[in-house]
Design a protein around this motif. Structure first.
Motif, PDB file in Angstrom:
ATOM      1  N   LYS A  48      -2.331   8.442  -9.129  1.00 40.06           N
ATOM      2  CA  LYS A  48      -1.244   9.409  -8.880  1.00 40.06           C
ATOM      3  C   LYS A  48      -0.026   8.678  -8.286  1.00 40.06           C
ATOM      4  O   LYS A  48       1.104   8.849  -8.752  1.00 40.06           O
ATOM      5  CB  LYS A  48      -1.758  10.486  -7.908  1.00 40.06           C
ATOM      6  CG  LYS A  48      -0.766  11.582  -7.600  1.00 40.06           C
ATOM      7  CD  LYS A  48      -1.441  12.692  -6.789  1.00 40.06           C
ATOM      8  CE  LYS A  48      -0.406  13.678  -6.262  1.00 40.06           C
ATOM      9  NZ  LYS A  48       0.445  13.099  -5.206  1.00 40.06           N
ATOM     10  N   ASN A  49      -0.267   7.833  -7.280  1.00 37.42           N
ATOM     11  CA  ASN A  49       0.838   7.080  -6.658  1.00 37.42           C
ATOM     12  C   ASN A  49       1.498   6.127  -7.650  1.00 37.42           C
ATOM     13  O   ASN A  49       2.716   5.965  -7.666  1.00 37.42           O
ATOM     14  CB  ASN A  49       0.331   6.290  -5.458  1.00 37.42           C
ATOM     15  CG  ASN A  49       0.121   7.170  -4.254  1.00 37.42           C
ATOM     16  OD1 ASN A  49       0.792   8.180  -4.114  1.00 37.42           O
ATOM     17  ND2 ASN A  49      -0.809   6.804  -3.397  1.00 37.42           N
ATOM     18  N   LEU A  50       0.646   5.519  -8.473  1.00 40.24           N
ATOM     19  CA  LEU A  50       1.142   4.558  -9.461  1.00 40.24           C
ATOM     20  C   LEU A  50       2.074   5.270 -10.450  1.00 40.24           C
ATOM     21  O   LEU A  50       3.189   4.808 -10.735  1.00 40.24           O
ATOM     22  CB  LEU A  50      -0.073   3.989 -10.197  1.00 40.24           C
ATOM     23  CG  LEU A  50       0.028   2.682 -10.952  1.00 40.24           C
ATOM     24  CD1 LEU A  50       0.553   1.585 -10.050  1.00 40.24           C
ATOM     25  CD2 LEU A  50      -1.361   2.305 -11.479  1.00 40.24           C
ATOM     26  N   LYS A  51       1.630   6.418 -10.940  1.00 40.35           N
ATOM     27  CA  LYS A  51       2.410   7.145 -11.949  1.00 40.35           C
ATOM     28  C   LYS A  51       3.757   7.593 -11.375  1.00 40.35           C
ATOM     29  O   LYS A  51       4.739   7.703 -12.108  1.00 40.35           O
ATOM     30  CB  LYS A  51       1.621   8.339 -12.475  1.00 40.35           C
ATOM     31  CG  LYS A  51       0.508   7.931 -13.432  1.00 40.35           C
ATOM     32  CD  LYS A  51      -0.221   9.137 -13.968  1.00 40.35           C
ATOM     33  CE  LYS A  51      -1.218   8.746 -15.045  1.00 40.35           C
ATOM     34  NZ  LYS A  51      -2.050   9.886 -15.457  1.00 40.35           N
ATOM     35  N   GLU A  52       3.788   7.871 -10.053  1.00 37.44           N
ATOM     36  CA  GLU A  52       5.068   8.258  -9.443  1.00 37.44           C
ATOM     37  C   GLU A  52       6.071   7.119  -9.498  1.00 37.44           C
ATOM     38  O   GLU A  52       7.273   7.339  -9.537  1.00 37.44           O
ATOM     39  CB  GLU A  52       4.851   8.692  -7.984  1.00 37.44           C
ATOM     40  CG  GLU A  52       4.334  10.116  -7.876  1.00 37.44           C
ATOM     41  CD  GLU A  52       3.927  10.473  -6.461  1.00 37.44           C
ATOM     42  OE1 GLU A  52       4.274   9.726  -5.517  1.00 37.44           O
ATOM     43  OE2 GLU A  52       3.245  11.498  -6.310  1.00 37.44           O
ATOM     44  N   GLN A  53       5.577   5.867  -9.496  1.00 36.29           N
ATOM     45  CA  GLN A  53       6.494   4.718  -9.517  1.00 36.29           C
ATOM     46  C   GLN A  53       6.954   4.362 -10.925  1.00 36.29           C
ATOM     47  O   GLN A  53       7.977   3.716 -11.100  1.00 36.29           O
ATOM     48  CB  GLN A  53       5.811   3.477  -8.916  1.00 36.29           C
ATOM     49  CG  GLN A  53       6.089   3.293  -7.464  1.00 36.29           C
ATOM     50  CD  GLN A  53       6.164   1.820  -7.080  1.00 36.29           C
ATOM     51  OE1 GLN A  53       5.947   0.910  -7.881  1.00 36.29           O
ATOM     52  NE2 GLN A  53       6.478   1.572  -5.830  1.00 36.29           N
ATOM     53  N   ILE A 109       7.678   1.292  -1.640  1.00 33.92           N
ATOM     54  CA  ILE A 109       8.157  -0.086  -1.839  1.00 33.92           C
ATOM     55  C   ILE A 109       7.616  -0.594  -3.174  1.00 33.92           C
ATOM     56  O   ILE A 109       6.416  -0.519  -3.429  1.00 33.92           O
ATOM     57  CB  ILE A 109       7.682  -1.016  -0.698  1.00 33.92           C
ATOM     58  CG1 ILE A 109       8.233  -0.524   0.643  1.00 33.92           C
ATOM     59  CG2 ILE A 109       8.118  -2.459  -0.965  1.00 33.92           C
ATOM     60  CD1 ILE A 109       7.707  -1.299   1.843  1.00 33.92           C
ATOM     61  N   PHE A 110       8.526  -1.075  -4.001  1.00 36.79           N
ATOM     62  CA  PHE A 110       8.140  -1.576  -5.321  1.00 36.79           C
ATOM     63  C   PHE A 110       7.575  -2.989  -5.195  1.00 36.79           C
ATOM     64  O   PHE A 110       8.150  -3.790  -4.460  1.00 36.79           O
ATOM     65  CB  PHE A 110       9.385  -1.582  -6.220  1.00 36.79           C
ATOM     66  CG  PHE A 110       9.190  -2.280  -7.535  1.00 36.79           C
ATOM     67  CD1 PHE A 110       8.658  -1.593  -8.611  1.00 36.79           C
ATOM     68  CD2 PHE A 110       9.536  -3.612  -7.699  1.00 36.79           C
ATOM     69  CE1 PHE A 110       8.472  -2.218  -9.829  1.00 36.79           C
ATOM     70  CE2 PHE A 110       9.344  -4.243  -8.913  1.00 36.79           C
ATOM     71  CZ  PHE A 110       8.815  -3.547  -9.978  1.00 36.79           C
ATOM     72  N   PRO A 111       6.535  -3.396  -5.894  1.00 35.47           N
ATOM     73  CA  PRO A 111       5.672  -2.552  -6.706  1.00 35.47           C
ATOM     74  C   PRO A 111       4.455  -2.088  -5.921  1.00 35.47           C
ATOM     75  O   PRO A 111       3.923  -2.834  -5.106  1.00 35.47           O
ATOM     76  CB  PRO A 111       5.242  -3.507  -7.821  1.00 35.47           C
ATOM     77  CG  PRO A 111       5.148  -4.837  -7.140  1.00 35.47           C
ATOM     78  CD  PRO A 111       6.182  -4.824  -6.039  1.00 35.47           C
ATOM     79  N   TYR A 112       4.018  -0.865  -6.188  1.00 39.29           N
ATOM     80  CA  TYR A 112       2.770  -0.352  -5.623  1.00 39.29           C
ATOM     81  C   TYR A 112       1.653  -0.831  -6.531  1.00 39.29           C
ATOM     82  O   TYR A 112       1.658  -0.534  -7.723  1.00 39.29           O
ATOM     83  CB  TYR A 112       2.838   1.174  -5.600  1.00 39.29           C
ATOM     84  CG  TYR A 112       1.575   1.852  -5.162  1.00 39.29           C
ATOM     85  CD1 TYR A 112       1.163   1.782  -3.843  1.00 39.29           C
ATOM     86  CD2 TYR A 112       0.799   2.561  -6.065  1.00 39.29           C
ATOM     87  CE1 TYR A 112       0.006   2.414  -3.425  1.00 39.29           C
ATOM     88  CE2 TYR A 112      -0.357   3.196  -5.664  1.00 39.29           C
ATOM     89  CZ  TYR A 112      -0.753   3.118  -4.344  1.00 39.29           C
ATOM     90  OH  TYR A 112      -1.902   3.744  -3.933  1.00 39.29           O
ATOM     91  N   ASP A 150       0.789  -1.227   0.000  1.00 38.13           N
ATOM     92  CA  ASP A 150       0.000   0.000   0.000  1.00 38.13           C
ATOM     93  C   ASP A 150       0.826   1.284   0.000  1.00 38.13           C
ATOM     94  O   ASP A 150       0.271   2.358   0.148  1.00 38.13           O
ATOM     95  CB  ASP A 150      -0.930   0.005   1.223  1.00 38.13           C
ATOM     96  CG  ASP A 150      -1.957  -1.112   1.116  1.00 38.13           C
ATOM     97  OD1 ASP A 150      -2.295  -1.484  -0.016  1.00 38.13           O
ATOM     98  OD2 ASP A 150      -2.383  -1.614   2.158  1.00 38.13           O
ATOM     99  N   THR A 151       2.134   1.174  -0.109  1.00 34.36           N
ATOM    100  CA  THR A 151       2.944   2.390  -0.169  1.00 34.36           C
ATOM    101  C   THR A 151       3.795   2.384  -1.424  1.00 34.36           C
ATOM    102  O   THR A 151       4.368   1.356  -1.776  1.00 34.36           O
ATOM    103  CB  THR A 151       3.867   2.536   1.061  1.00 34.36           C
ATOM    104  OG1 THR A 151       4.851   3.533   0.756  1.00 34.36           O
ATOM    105  CG2 THR A 151       4.555   1.232   1.414  1.00 34.36           C
ATOM    106  N   ASN A 152       3.860   3.528  -2.082  1.00 34.83           N
ATOM    107  CA  ASN A 152       4.670   3.552  -3.297  1.00 34.83           C
ATOM    108  C   ASN A 152       6.146   3.762  -2.982  1.00 34.83           C
ATOM    109  O   ASN A 152       6.944   3.965  -3.882  1.00 34.83           O
ATOM    110  CB  ASN A 152       4.152   4.571  -4.316  1.00 34.83           C
ATOM    111  CG  ASN A 152       4.288   5.986  -3.825  1.00 34.83           C
ATOM    112  OD1 ASN A 152       4.610   6.200  -2.672  1.00 34.83           O
ATOM    113  ND2 ASN A 152       4.032   6.943  -4.710  1.00 34.83           N
TER     114      ASN A 152
END
Ligand SMILES: NC(=O)c1ccc[n+]([C@@H]2O[C@H](COP(=O)([O-])OP(=O)(O)OC[C@H]3O[C@@H](n4cnc5c(N)ncnc54)[C@H](O)[C@@H]3O)[C@@H](O)[C@H]2O)c1
Length: 264
Positions: free
Chosen positions: A218-223, A162-165, A158-160
């Motif tokens: 938004k969180n996904l795109k940051e990763q 740590i890979f993968p979100y 649940d946190t971006n």
């Protein structure tokens, strides 16, 4: 290489990626067998393709591909209607989530739901390959399985930081790991018949299973290095490439994820 006598079978054709694949293949001149449990979506797709490409044959089959009996019956119907099929695309899948759309923690996955995900995402690929193998044209037939990046990375957290979100849970990821592995085994065995077996492993594709809320995206795109989600059209582009690859790439899984994950 494409001719209007070619025929493709697409499972999960009523969903986002399956619809895009089916429409694209119709545009290339393929006759189609579209399979899904969602009858309304199948009917809508069949009407759309027949409106846009009136010369194509489109057979819509409402089939639960977890059922051996239904898959066997579908293969008989297809064998009777077409001379043989050229492409089998195993695209159907499910990715259960919590009611708020988030990933189900591993310890909260129901035992029955584990079985359902394995049957839908993995066993169905085995059943389709097993019971449609004789319908695939020798020296021409190809199989493409739609896996997932999560089948290599494991499911998300649940946190971006740590890979993968990701919202995919452990059963989904394990099932897609199985699809990647099954692709390799079948590729070796079917090589004698000159039938290549490939997999495509998308990262996050917008629409379908990829209908996420704003904060998740938004969180996904940051990763993701490109800061973009994938599109169904990008999956189709990879499919196009594989359909021209012959035996050279049999057994391979092509990752399509905007640089989110690079590697085996
Ligand atoms: N969308 C993504 O971000 C993403 C990422 C990686 C992998 N994938 C994979 O791509 C494939 C297509 O995903 P999508 O985003 O288009 O999802 P989707 O939910 O839009 O489509 C999946 C389709 O499969 C059908 N289906 C489910 N169970 C079935 C069964 N038992 N028998 C027949 N049909 C059944 C559904 O009715 C649905 O139409 C799936 O295998 C999925 O795991 C998707």
């Amino acid at each position: 290489m494409h001719s209007e006598h070619f025929t493709a079978v697409v499972t999960g054709a009523g969903g986002t990626i399956g619809t895009c694949i089916s429409s694209h293949l119709a545009g290339l001149g393929y006759n189609l067998v579209i399979i899904d449990t969602h009858k309304n979506n199948l009917d809508a797709l069949q009407s759309k393709i027949q409106r846009e490409y009136p010369e194509r044959q489109v057979l819509a089959l409402t089939v639960n591909i977890t059922s051996p009996q239904e898959v066997i019956q579908a293969s008989r119907v297809v064998q009777n209607r077409f001379y043989g099929i050229d492409v089998l695309i195993n695209n159907a899948g499910i990715s259960p989530k919590l009611s708020n759309g988030m990933r189900i923690p591993a310890l909260s996955i129901d035992d029955d739901e584990w079985d359902l995900v394995m049957e839908t995402n993995l066993k169905s690929v085995f059943l389709m390959c097993k019971y449609f193998f004789d319908v695939l044209k020798r020296d021409k037939g190809k199989i493409v399985n739609i896996a997932s990046m999560m089948g290599v990375t494991g499911s998300g957290v649940d946190t971006n930081q740590i890979f993968p979100y990701s919202v995919s849970a452990a059963h989904y990821s394990a099932s897609k790991a199985g699809v990647i592995n099954l692709t390799k085994s079948l590729a070796r065995e079917f090589s004698e018949s000159n039938v290549p077996v490939y997999a495509i492993a998308p990262g996050a594709v917008s629409g379908g299973m990829g209908k996420f809320d704003e904060s998740f995206i938004k969180n996904l795109k940051e990763q993701i290095p490109s800061h973009q989600l994938g599109t169904p059209e990008e999956i189709v582009n990879t499919l196009n490439f594989l359909l021209t690859s012959g035996m050279s790439l049999t057994g391979q899984t092509l990752h399509v994820n905007h640089g989110w994950f690079m590697g085996g």
